[in-house]
Motif scaffolding. Structure first.
Motif, PDB file in Angstrom:
ATOM      1  N   VAL A   1     -50.638  33.803  45.376  1.00  0.00           N
ATOM      2  CA  VAL A   1     -50.027  33.859  44.054  1.00  0.00           C
ATOM      3  C   VAL A   1     -50.530  35.088  43.310  1.00  0.00           C
ATOM      4  O   VAL A   1     -49.780  35.752  42.585  1.00  0.00           O
ATOM      5  CB  VAL A   1     -50.321  32.570  43.261  1.00  0.00           C
ATOM      6  CG1 VAL A   1     -49.830  32.706  41.816  1.00  0.00           C
ATOM      7  CG2 VAL A   1     -49.664  31.363  43.927  1.00  0.00           C
TER       8      VAL A   1
ATOM      9  N   PHE B   1     -45.002  36.382  35.405  1.00  0.00           N
ATOM     10  CA  PHE B   1     -43.794  36.527  36.236  1.00  0.00           C
ATOM     11  C   PHE B   1     -42.606  36.993  35.390  1.00  0.00           C
ATOM     12  O   PHE B   1     -42.392  38.176  35.220  1.00  0.00           O
ATOM     13  CB  PHE B   1     -43.502  35.220  36.963  1.00  0.00           C
ATOM     14  CG  PHE B   1     -44.676  34.675  37.731  1.00  0.00           C
ATOM     15  CD1 PHE B   1     -45.182  35.364  38.831  1.00  0.00           C
ATOM     16  CD2 PHE B   1     -45.293  33.488  37.360  1.00  0.00           C
ATOM     17  CE1 PHE B   1     -46.266  34.880  39.543  1.00  0.00           C
ATOM     18  CE2 PHE B   1     -46.376  32.997  38.063  1.00  0.00           C
ATOM     19  CZ  PHE B   1     -46.869  33.693  39.155  1.00  0.00           C
TER      20      PHE B   1
ATOM     21  N   GLU C   1     -48.403  37.986  41.266  1.00  0.00           N
ATOM     22  CA  GLU C   1     -48.685  38.390  39.890  1.00  0.00           C
ATOM     23  C   GLU C   1     -48.911  39.897  39.802  1.00  0.00           C
ATOM     24  O   GLU C   1     -48.392  40.567  38.907  1.00  0.00           O
ATOM     25  CB  GLU C   1     -49.909  37.629  39.371  1.00  0.00           C
ATOM     26  CG  GLU C   1     -49.675  36.133  39.218  1.00  0.00           C
ATOM     27  CD  GLU C   1     -50.932  35.377  38.851  1.00  0.00           C
ATOM     28  OE1 GLU C   1     -52.042  35.963  39.009  1.00  0.00           O
ATOM     29  OE2 GLU C   1     -50.834  34.219  38.422  1.00  0.00           O
TER      30      GLU C   1
ATOM     31  N   ASP D   1     -42.198  24.385  39.312  1.00  0.00           N
ATOM     32  CA  ASP D   1     -42.412  25.697  39.920  1.00  0.00           C
ATOM     33  C   ASP D   1     -41.465  26.727  39.302  1.00  0.00           C
ATOM     34  O   ASP D   1     -41.864  27.852  38.955  1.00  0.00           O
ATOM     35  CB  ASP D   1     -42.181  25.583  41.431  1.00  0.00           C
ATOM     36  CG  ASP D   1     -42.652  26.811  42.190  1.00  0.00           C
ATOM     37  OD1 ASP D   1     -43.223  27.719  41.566  1.00  0.00           O
ATOM     38  OD2 ASP D   1     -42.451  26.856  43.415  1.00  0.00           O
TER      39      ASP D   1
ATOM     40  N   THR E   1     -44.273  29.840  43.403  1.00  0.00           N
ATOM     41  CA  THR E   1     -45.506  30.259  42.737  1.00  0.00           C
ATOM     42  C   THR E   1     -46.614  29.237  42.947  1.00  0.00           C
ATOM     43  O   THR E   1     -47.654  29.300  42.300  1.00  0.00           O
ATOM     44  CB  THR E   1     -45.275  30.451  41.225  1.00  0.00           C
ATOM     45  OG1 THR E   1     -44.908  29.190  40.641  1.00  0.00           O
ATOM     46  CG2 THR E   1     -44.183  31.476  40.962  1.00  0.00           C
TER      47      THR E   1
ATOM     48  N   LEU F   1     -42.095  30.177  36.996  1.00  0.00           N
ATOM     49  CA  LEU F   1     -41.565  31.491  37.360  1.00  0.00           C
ATOM     50  C   LEU F   1     -40.897  32.173  36.171  1.00  0.00           C
ATOM     51  O   LEU F   1     -41.068  33.381  35.960  1.00  0.00           O
ATOM     52  CB  LEU F   1     -40.567  31.347  38.515  1.00  0.00           C
ATOM     53  CG  LEU F   1     -39.859  32.625  38.965  1.00  0.00           C
ATOM     54  CD1 LEU F   1     -40.857  33.617  39.546  1.00  0.00           C
ATOM     55  CD2 LEU F   1     -38.767  32.298  39.995  1.00  0.00           C
TER      56      LEU F   1
ATOM     57  N   VAL G   1     -40.385  35.979  46.330  1.00  0.00           N
ATOM     58  CA  VAL G   1     -41.408  35.109  45.741  1.00  0.00           C
ATOM     59  C   VAL G   1     -41.405  33.761  46.456  1.00  0.00           C
ATOM     60  O   VAL G   1     -42.434  33.282  46.917  1.00  0.00           O
ATOM     61  CB  VAL G   1     -41.157  34.923  44.228  1.00  0.00           C
ATOM     62  CG1 VAL G   1     -42.133  33.915  43.636  1.00  0.00           C
ATOM     63  CG2 VAL G   1     -41.268  36.258  43.508  1.00  0.00           C
TER      64      VAL G   1
END
Length: 675
Positions: free
Chosen positions: A376, A422, A380, A412, A362, A416, A359
């Motif tokens: 992003v 997430f 997802e 951020d 995000t 997450l 990841v």
């Protein structure tokens, strides 16, 4: 050596504790009496010595009067790095061969000797290079090391790293997995005579004062050395290892480092020139790796043999169901944009139970300036698909990336772990470390990026750990880069310890912080706690056995998928000509884990794994799913846990094992509590 072992046994029989400090005193006293080098009596030598005597000199071993219970306590004293199996499972990390990568991130190292983002002197990569990235040889080497350090190896989690798994050809993927299982099924463990700790020190030509072959060794009775080690018997390496290494030697790839002008069969000068061009930005990593490992001999000829059919893998999986070393977890690594229903179906068929997904952030701006080549929305969608397919989700997150700052990093991370899109189950939380030769190094020199100070970094990580919910585990906080490779950024290997010291006394819900690890548990004090969680495609239930102090002895992840999300996935897969592996009305057990030192299957012990905690978690999950209206529960079982779930009333399906919730199964005892 024998004197030390027997003294430890005497103290244990007397009920005395023998900690590391007491052991060091025993070792120093024995070395002083022998007049030799105390390295010949080091702790790392004691367990291999004990194993060799038990195996090769049973009469001598029997005179020590070691009962099974006493042996367990002795192993607890002698075991090296006990944390390696404290989670209940022994892990083996293997690395795939260098291969073109679908990404081009500014912070990623481009060491041509390894897959993208890895460095050749990382421990797992060093082992991979020594074994020419051969999966069979890597498993054998690690299995041998774990056994010789005293760790039980009946329950194995295989972690397959090397960048984006789906970038490799499917034939190579299938072959790689097949060879991992084959090595475990073959019990490819070298005997103790292959342990260099029983043969003196390599840097002293196989001898040392007081060690094997030294003067004291010649004076010792019966040909033993001063430490009491009899000459090691001829103990050949496993046949599969011998044959594999011979094949690689015939191609000129192994033995690694035998010639100064070659690296695994590749001309060293050519490798150095290519690496220089990659660092200068005039040659891409992908082009260089394709030239060195793809289109040229000997790797071109080797690649022709690195393919297998799914039937080969299925055969080895079936063998593994009752093998001595069973796979209770299998992990692969990939990028969010590489995750599709078809690929997940293939990965699951190969036996995977967990996906590590890169990841990093995000925040779209941060992704873009770091040239992640992903959106992003891709992340997802990847999380939604992974959850519907039942995989455990292990996210990689980085702080201090180009374009981020401490404030944005904290926000951020909160997104997450809190945003329903997430909510990973596990996180590798890394600070960005600057490696020379990366595009980020040019940004640093131009003043566009700077590393956080230690105070800034610890502050961000403390905030992140404090924000981590009870269902999530922060597995790591640093990469295995050596300090010599890091140009700028954190170089402290004890970064996590600094963070946990700062958080002492604060409420921390994160799993690893609360694990019972190697401790015994009073079952009477445990309570079953349930944590509800909402994601974009499911309701989740995290069931955990906790002590009054909040420490965690075991847990289960139950997913209750939204019927609409399942129907949408089925429609998408049908349009692509694929069968959906799940249906509305089916719940999913994504993970069952009971903590305690990994113990051999069938052995009794005081740790939490031996008291039916896992079975009780499964029964509670089934009760919850039934009450929520679900008619069936699936479990994403590992190959080596299929028998465990059959005993709990599950039957084998295509990608999962399943249980009809209309009928409660017979209750049976368990001897295998990790699945």
């Amino acid at each position: 050596m024998e004197e030390i072992i027997t003294e430890i046994l005497r103290r244990l029989r007397a009920g005395e504790a023998v900690n590391d400090r007491a052991l060091v005193k025993l070792i120093h006293a024995a070395a002083k009496r022998a007049g030799g080098d105390k390295r010949a009596f080091a702790k790392r030598r004691l367990l291999p010595f004990y194993q060799r005597v038990k195996r090769e000199e049973p009469e001598r071993w029997r005179t020590w009067g070691v009962t099974p219970a006493l042996e367990q306590r002795l192993l607890g004293v002698l075991r090296m790095k006990p944390r390696r199996s404290a989670s209940g499972v022994a892990t083996i990390t293997v690395i795939t061969k260098p291969w073109p990568c679908s990404g081009a991130c500014r912070f990623c190292p481009s060491d041509l000797r390894c897959p993208k983002s890895y460095l050749a002197d990382e421990p797992a990569c060093e082992r991979a290079v020594q074994n020419a990235f051969d999966p069979y040889l890597q498993v054998s080497a690690r299995l041998t090391a774990l056994a010789q350090m005293g760790h039980a190896t009946d329950k194995i989690e295989l972690i397959v790293l090397g960048g984006t798994w789906s970038d490799y050809p499917e034939g190579y993927q299938t072959w790689f997995m097949t060879e991992l299982f084959r090595a475990l099924n073959d019990d490819a463990v070298a005997g103790v005579a292959a342990n260099p700790l029983l043969r003196g020190f390599a840097d002293e030509g196989g001898s040392s004062a007081g060690g094997v072959g030294g003067a004291a060794g010649r004076d010792a009775p019966g040909g033993a050395d001063a430490a009491g080690c009899a000459p090691a018997a001829a103990d050949p390496v496993p046949p599969g290892v011998r044959a594999r290494r011979a094949e690689l030697a015939a191609l000129g790839i192994l033995p690694a480092g035998a010639a100064s002008d070659a690296f695994l069969g590749i001309d060293a000068g050519d490798l150095a020139r290519s690496q220089g061009a990659v660092a200068a930005g005039t040659l891409s990593y992908n082009a260089a790796v394709t030239k060195l490992f793809g289109t040229r001999d000997p790797w071109r000829r080797l690649a022709a043999t690195q393919t297998a059919a799914m039937a080969d893998l299925v055969r080895e999986q079936r063998r593994n169901e009752d093998a001595r070393h069973r796979v209770v977890g299998l992990v692969v690594e990939t990028r969010p944009d590489a995750i599709t229903p078809r690929r997940l179906g293939l990965i699951r068929r190969m036996g995977a139970t967990k996906i590590q997904v890169g990841v990093q952030s995000t925040c779209q701006h941060v992704l873009d300036v770091n040239e992640r080549r992903t959106r992003v929305a891709d992340i997802e969608r990847a999380f939604a698909l992974l959850r519907l397919f039942g995989f455990k989700i292990h996210a990689h997150a980085m702080v201090n990336l180009l374009g981020a700052d401490p404030v944005s990093d904290k926000a951020d991370y909160r997104r997450l772990v809190e945003d329903p899109a997430f909510c990973p189950d596990e996180i590798k939380l890394y600070p960005c470390a600057l490696i020379d030769g990366t595009p980020l190094a040019r940004d640093w020199r131009a003043g566009r990026w700077r590393p956080y100070t230690e105070a800034e970094l610890v502050d961000v990580l403390c905030a992140d750990v404090a924000a981590t919910p009870a269902f999530c585990r922060v597995s790591r906080m640093i990469r295995d880069f050596s300090t010599g490779d890091i140009v700028a950024g954190n170089k402290k290997p004890n970064l996590r310890q600094l963070v946990e010291q700062r958080l002492a006394g604060e409420p921390v819900r994160e799993i690893r912080f609360r694990e019972i690890a190697t401790d015994d548990v009073d079952l009477a004090t445990l309570s079953l706690d349930e944590v509800a969680q909402r994601t974009s495609v499911s309701d989740e239930r995290f069931l955990q056995w906790v002590t009054p102090a909040g420490r965690i002895a075991g847990f289960l992840r139950l997913s209750l998928p939204d019927p609409a999300a399942v129907a949408a996935l089925a429609e998408e897969m049908a349009d692509a000509g694929l069968a959906c592996p799940i249906a509305p009305g089916e719940a999913m057990i994504r993970e069952v884990h009971v903590y305690g030192m990994a113990a051999r299957v069938g052995e009794a012990g005081g740790e939490a794994q031996h008291h039916g905690l896992g079975r009780r978690l499964v029964e509670r999950a089934c009760t919850i799913a039934r009450a929520a209206g679900y008619m069936r529960v699936n479990v994403i079982s590992a190959v080596g846990t299929r028998a465990y779930y059959r005993r709990l009333g599950f039957v084998d399906g295509d990608l999962y094992q399943c249980r009809d919730l209309a009928v409660a199964p017979e209750r049976r005892g368990d001897s295998h509590e990790h699945a």
